[in-house]
Design a protein around this motif. Structure first.
Motif, PDB file in Angstrom:
ATOM      1  N   THR A  94       0.855  -1.180   0.000  1.00 37.91           N
ATOM      2  CA  THR A  94       0.000   0.000   0.000  1.00 37.91           C
ATOM      3  C   THR A  94       0.893   1.232   0.000  1.00 37.91           C
ATOM      4  OG1 THR A  94      -1.703  -1.177   1.233  1.00 37.91           O
ATOM      5  CG2 THR A  94      -1.849   1.231   1.192  1.00 37.91           C
ATOM      6  N   VAL A  95       0.700   2.067  -0.996  1.00 38.58           N
ATOM      7  CA  VAL A  95       1.446   3.319  -1.116  1.00 38.58           C
ATOM      8  C   VAL A  95       0.453   4.447  -0.877  1.00 38.58           C
ATOM      9  CG1 VAL A  95       2.832   4.781  -2.622  1.00 38.58           C
ATOM     10  CG2 VAL A  95       3.033   2.296  -2.796  1.00 38.58           C
ATOM     11  N   SER A  96       0.765   5.316   0.082  1.00 33.67           N
ATOM     12  CA  SER A  96      -0.118   6.452   0.375  1.00 33.67           C
ATOM     13  C   SER A  96       0.719   7.701   0.575  1.00 33.67           C
ATOM     14  CB  SER A  96      -0.976   6.172   1.607  1.00 33.67           C
ATOM     15  OG  SER A  96      -0.158   5.893   2.728  1.00 33.67           O
ATOM     16  N   ALA A  97       0.188   8.822   0.105  1.00 29.28           N
ATOM     17  CA  ALA A  97       0.875  10.106   0.248  1.00 29.28           C
ATOM     18  C   ALA A  97       0.869  10.518   1.720  1.00 29.28           C
ATOM     19  CB  ALA A  97       0.187  11.164  -0.601  1.00 29.28           C
ATOM     20  N   GLY A 103       5.072  15.316  -1.010  1.00 28.61           N
ATOM     21  CA  GLY A 103       6.083  14.635  -1.806  1.00 28.61           C
ATOM     22  C   GLY A 103       6.595  13.357  -1.179  1.00 28.61           C
ATOM     23  N   TYR A 104       6.285  13.125   0.083  1.00 26.61           N
ATOM     24  CA  TYR A 104       6.718  11.914   0.789  1.00 26.61           C
ATOM     25  C   TYR A 104       5.579  10.898   0.779  1.00 26.61           C
ATOM     26  CZ  TYR A 104      10.997  14.014   2.507  1.00 26.61           C
ATOM     27  OH  TYR A 104      12.244  14.574   2.587  1.00 26.61           O
ATOM     28  N   PHE A 105       5.954   9.626   0.924  1.00 28.09           N
ATOM     29  CA  PHE A 105       4.977   8.546   0.866  1.00 28.09           C
ATOM     30  C   PHE A 105       5.220   7.530   1.969  1.00 28.09           C
ATOM     31  CE2 PHE A 105       5.285  10.333  -3.311  1.00 28.09           C
ATOM     32  CZ  PHE A 105       3.986  10.372  -3.753  1.00 28.09           C
ATOM     33  N   HIS A 106       4.126   6.884   2.389  1.00 31.86           N
ATOM     34  CA  HIS A 106       4.204   5.733   3.285  1.00 31.86           C
ATOM     35  C   HIS A 106       4.034   4.504   2.402  1.00 31.86           C
ATOM     36  CE1 HIS A 106       4.086   8.090   6.947  1.00 31.86           C
ATOM     37  NE2 HIS A 106       3.090   8.783   6.428  1.00 31.86           N
ATOM     38  N   VAL A 107       4.989   3.595   2.457  1.00 35.63           N
ATOM     39  CA  VAL A 107       4.925   2.346   1.707  1.00 35.63           C
ATOM     40  C   VAL A 107       4.906   1.240   2.745  1.00 35.63           C
ATOM     41  CG1 VAL A 107       6.094   0.882   0.018  1.00 35.63           C
ATOM     42  CG2 VAL A 107       6.183   3.365  -0.229  1.00 35.63           C
ATOM     43  N   GLU A 108       3.807   0.463   2.756  1.00 29.08           N
ATOM     44  CA  GLU A 108       3.688  -0.559   3.785  1.00 29.08           C
ATOM     45  C   GLU A 108       3.036  -1.821   3.248  1.00 29.08           C
ATOM     46  OE1 GLU A 108       0.721   0.582   6.911  1.00 29.08           O
ATOM     47  OE2 GLU A 108       0.802   2.485   5.827  1.00 29.08           O
ATOM     48  N   TYR A 114       7.587   1.842   5.531  1.00 26.57           N
ATOM     49  CA  TYR A 114       8.665   2.778   5.219  1.00 26.57           C
ATOM     50  C   TYR A 114       8.101   4.158   4.934  1.00 26.57           C
ATOM     51  CZ  TYR A 114      11.206  -1.577   4.474  1.00 26.57           C
ATOM     52  OH  TYR A 114      11.755  -2.816   4.630  1.00 26.57           O
ATOM     53  N   HIS A 115       8.899   5.171   5.235  1.00 27.09           N
ATOM     54  CA  HIS A 115       8.584   6.557   4.894  1.00 27.09           C
ATOM     55  C   HIS A 115       9.571   6.942   3.795  1.00 27.09           C
ATOM     56  CE1 HIS A 115       8.250  11.015   5.733  1.00 27.09           C
ATOM     57  NE2 HIS A 115       7.003  10.627   5.521  1.00 27.09           N
ATOM     58  N   MET A 116       9.064   7.173   2.579  1.00 27.75           N
ATOM     59  CA  MET A 116       9.938   7.300   1.423  1.00 27.75           C
ATOM     60  C   MET A 116       9.799   8.653   0.731  1.00 27.75           C
ATOM     61  SD  MET A 116       9.631   3.568  -0.271  1.00 27.75           S
ATOM     62  CE  MET A 116      10.944   2.441   0.150  1.00 27.75           C
ATOM     63  N   ALA A 117      10.910   9.050   0.119  1.00 27.38           N
ATOM     64  CA  ALA A 117      10.969  10.301  -0.636  1.00 27.38           C
ATOM     65  C   ALA A 117      11.387   9.990  -2.070  1.00 27.38           C
ATOM     66  CB  ALA A 117      11.975  11.247   0.001  1.00 27.38           C
ATOM     67  N   PRO A 118      10.924  10.787  -3.030  1.00 24.36           N
ATOM     68  CA  PRO A 118      11.319  10.565  -4.420  1.00 24.36           C
ATOM     69  C   PRO A 118      12.794  10.894  -4.634  1.00 24.36           C
ATOM     70  CG  PRO A 118       9.932  12.508  -4.246  1.00 24.36           C
ATOM     71  CD  PRO A 118       9.989  11.884  -2.890  1.00 24.36           C
ATOM     72  N   VAL A 119      13.412  10.128  -5.536  1.00 23.01           N
ATOM     73  CA  VAL A 119      14.818  10.324  -5.878  1.00 23.01           C
ATOM     74  C   VAL A 119      14.917  10.361  -7.400  1.00 23.01           C
ATOM     75  CG1 VAL A 119      17.129   9.306  -5.753  1.00 23.01           C
ATOM     76  CG2 VAL A 119      15.585   9.129  -3.807  1.00 23.01           C
ATOM     77  N   VAL A 120      15.702  11.276  -7.909  1.00 26.23           N
ATOM     78  CA  VAL A 120      15.897  11.379  -9.347  1.00 26.23           C
ATOM     79  C   VAL A 120      16.707  10.174  -9.817  1.00 26.23           C
ATOM     80  CG1 VAL A 120      16.906  12.779 -11.187  1.00 26.23           C
ATOM     81  CG2 VAL A 120      15.828  13.892  -9.220  1.00 26.23           C
ATOM     82  N   SER A 121      16.252   9.535 -10.897  1.00 28.88           N
ATOM     83  CA  SER A 121      16.981   8.387 -11.426  1.00 28.88           C
ATOM     84  C   SER A 121      17.367   8.665 -12.879  1.00 28.88           C
ATOM     85  CB  SER A 121      16.144   7.112 -11.336  1.00 28.88           C
ATOM     86  OG  SER A 121      15.115   7.127 -12.284  1.00 28.88           O
ATOM     87  N   ALA A 122      18.493   8.119 -13.283  1.00 27.59           N
ATOM     88  CA  ALA A 122      18.990   8.328 -14.644  1.00 27.59           C
ATOM     89  C   ALA A 122      18.142   7.576 -15.665  1.00 27.59           C
ATOM     90  CB  ALA A 122      20.443   7.876 -14.744  1.00 27.59           C
ATOM     91  N   THR A 123      17.474   6.508 -15.256  1.00 29.64           N
ATOM     92  CA  THR A 123      16.712   5.679 -16.188  1.00 29.64           C
ATOM     93  C   THR A 123      15.310   6.206 -16.456  1.00 29.64           C
ATOM     94  OG1 THR A 123      15.830   4.302 -14.418  1.00 29.64           O
ATOM     95  CG2 THR A 123      17.930   3.618 -15.409  1.00 29.64           C
TER      96      THR A 123
END
Length: 184
Positions: A94-97, A103-108, A114-123
Motif C-alpha cells: 500500500t502506497v499512500s501520500a 512529496g513523501y509517501f508511506h509504503v507498507e 517505510y517513509h519514502m521520498a522521491p529520488v531522481v533516477s537516470a533511467t
C-alpha cells in the motif's frame, strides 16, 4: 551541514557565556511576600538550557531543510501510483501520500512500513527511497517492486496498480521490438 551547525553554535556560545558570567546579582525584595500559584513567575533558563534550546532549534531547521524536496523531486512525486497494489505470491503493498510532508509517501505491507521520498533516477523510473531503512520502491510503466538494500533482498515484486495492469496487458498484446531484432 554539520560544519554549518557547528559554526552557528560557536557563534552563539560567546553571547551565552556573557550572560552566564554576569556579576549583576538580581535585586532582592526588602520583605517576603507570598505569591499566589497563578501569579508565580517562571524560572529563568540557565545559559546551558538556552544553548541546548538554541541547538535544538538549529537542528530542527536542518531537519526541515533536509526534508524539503526540489521541484524535480516534487514532479516525480506527482507520478507515483498510490493505493493498495497486489503483488506476486499473494503479497500486497500500500502506497499512500504523507499528508504532513508533501512529496513523501508511506509504503507498507505485511511486516514492513517505510517513509519514502522521491529520488531522481537516470533511467526515468520512478524511485522512492527510505535512506535509514535502506528500502527502495521502483515503479516502471508495467510493474513496481520493493527492495531492501541493507538486507539484500526483494521484498515485493510484480506489484501493479490498475494503470500498470493496463500497460502490462497492452504489452502482451503488442510487445515492443527486441533490441536484438532491430539490427539491419
Amino acid at each position: 551541514m554539520k560544519s554549518l551547525f557547528a559554526s552557528v553554535l560557536v557563534a552563539m556560545v560567546p553571547a551565552f557565556a556573557v550572560a552566564a558570567n554576569s556579576d549583576a546579582a538580581p535585586a532582592k525584595p526588602a520583605h517576603k511576600t507570598v505569591a499566589k500559584a497563578s501569579t508565580a513567575k517562571a524560572k529563568p533558563m540557565t545559559s546551558r538550557e538556552q544553548l541546548h534550546s538554541a541547538a535544538k532549534q538549529v537542528a530542527s531547521g536542518f531537519d526541515a531543510a533536509e526534508k524539503a524536496l526540489t521541484p524535480e523531486e516534487l514532479a516525480i512525486a506527482d507520478k507515483v501510483y498510490v493505493g493498495r497494489m497486489p503483488c506476486e505470491l499473494g503479497a500486497y503493498v500500500t502506497v499512500s501520500a504523507d499528508g504532513a510532508a508533501p512529496g513523501y509517501f508511506h509504503v507498507e505491507g505485511r511486516g514492513f512500513k517505510y517513509h519514502m521520498a522521491p529520488v531522481v533516477s537516470a533511467t526515468g523510473a520512478i524511485r522512492l527511497e527510505d535512506h535509514k531503512a535502506g528500502a527502495v520502491w521502483l515503479q516502471i510503466p508495467n510493474k513496481s517492486m520493493l527492495m531492501n538494500q541493507k538486507i539484500g533482498q526483494r521484498m515485493a515484486d510484480e506489484c501493479m496498480s490498475s494503470q500498470q495492469v493496463a500497460v502490462a496487458e497492452a504489452l502482451k498484446k503488442n510487445p515492443p521490438p527486441s533490441l536484438l531484432d532491430s539490427r539491419n
